[in-house]
Design an enzyme around this catalytic site. Structure first.
Site, PDB file in Angstrom:
ATOM      1  N   HIS A   1     -42.066   6.854  16.202  1.00 37.14           N
ATOM      2  CA  HIS A   1     -40.866   7.676  16.077  1.00 37.14           C
ATOM      3  C   HIS A   1     -39.350   7.080  16.674  1.00 37.14           C
ATOM      4  CE1 HIS A   1     -44.118  10.934  16.865  1.00 37.14           C
ATOM      5  NE2 HIS A   1     -44.567   9.977  16.262  1.00 37.14           N
TER       6      HIS A   1
ATOM      7  N   GLU B   1     -37.020   9.202  18.316  1.00 36.15           N
ATOM      8  CA  GLU B   1     -37.097   9.049  19.516  1.00 36.15           C
ATOM      9  C   GLU B   1     -37.092   7.421  20.248  1.00 36.15           C
ATOM     10  OE1 GLU B   1     -37.790  13.579  18.301  1.00 36.15           O
ATOM     11  OE2 GLU B   1     -39.024  10.897  17.917  1.00 36.15           O
TER      12      GLU B   1
ATOM     13  N   CYS C   1     -42.046  15.434  20.319  1.00 39.78           N
ATOM     14  CA  CYS C   1     -43.499  15.923  19.654  1.00 39.78           C
ATOM     15  C   CYS C   1     -43.816  15.339  21.673  1.00 39.78           C
ATOM     16  CB  CYS C   1     -44.272  14.826  19.250  1.00 39.78           C
ATOM     17  SG  CYS C   1     -44.465  13.420  19.264  1.00 39.78           S
TER      18      CYS C   1
ATOM     19  N   CYS D   1     -42.681  12.146  22.536  1.00 39.02           N
ATOM     20  CA  CYS D   1     -41.449  11.815  22.857  1.00 39.02           C
ATOM     21  C   CYS D   1     -40.514  12.453  23.692  1.00 39.02           C
ATOM     22  CB  CYS D   1     -41.126  12.007  21.686  1.00 39.02           C
ATOM     23  SG  CYS D   1     -41.863  10.909  20.161  1.00 39.02           S
TER      24      CYS D   1
END
Length: 164
Positions: A54, A56, A84, A87
């Site tokens: 991801h 992040e 999410c 993260c």
């Protein structure tokens, strides 16, 4: 003229466009320390075949390497889509001071939409949140991406039916 938050969110949007170019969900992120970008990241989950890829997480890894510390207490994250649960957990664990969010994610967001992991008093660290910075640009990029994806899937199904 851009505000400081809009300036850095624009940089996160540039990262999201990199994801879009490789047919990933267009999510981008930058981490800022002392008014300088120290890390950038964009979504690579499908192209790398790993759920951890991801935007992040990528940016946090780079920021930790750059600062030489896992604590990012004096840093701000700018991200185009609400984080999410994975993260959000990494954001709390890394002790980021603030997260600036472009677009909220009502189906999976963990900075206020589904749950707010960033500000739970039960944790030993809470993160300041700013929402809706360049929201239209962030959300329209995602909307267009998923619209195109649905179109491609629909065409593939039609082609499959035609071949039977």
């Amino acid at each position: 003229m851009y505000t400081r938050d809009e300036k850095y969110m624009s940089e996160a949007i540039k990262q999201a466009k990199k994801a879009l170019k490789i047919k990933e969900v267009p999510i981008g992120c930058v981490i800022v320390q002392n008014d300088r970008i120290i890390a950038r990241g964009y979504n690579k989950r499908n192209s790398k075949g790993c759920v951890l890829e991801h935007a992040e997480i990528s940016a946090i890894k780079k920021a930790c390497k750059k600062t030489g510390d896992w604590r990012l207490e004096d840093c701000t994250m700018y991200v185009t889509l609400e984080p999410c649960q994975m993260c959000a957990g990494a954001i709390v664990q890394s002790r980021l001071n603030k997260v600036v969010i472009g677009s909220m994610n009502p189906k999976a967001g963990c900075a206020g939409s589904v749950i707010n992991l960033l500000q739970m008093s039960q944790f030993n660290h809470q993160v300041e949140i700013e929402k809706g910075v360049l929201e239209e640009k962030c959300s329209s990029m995602l909307t267009e991406f998923f619209k195109e994806l649905r179109k491609i899937k629909k065409e593939a199904k039609a082609k499959e039916r035609a071949c039977k």
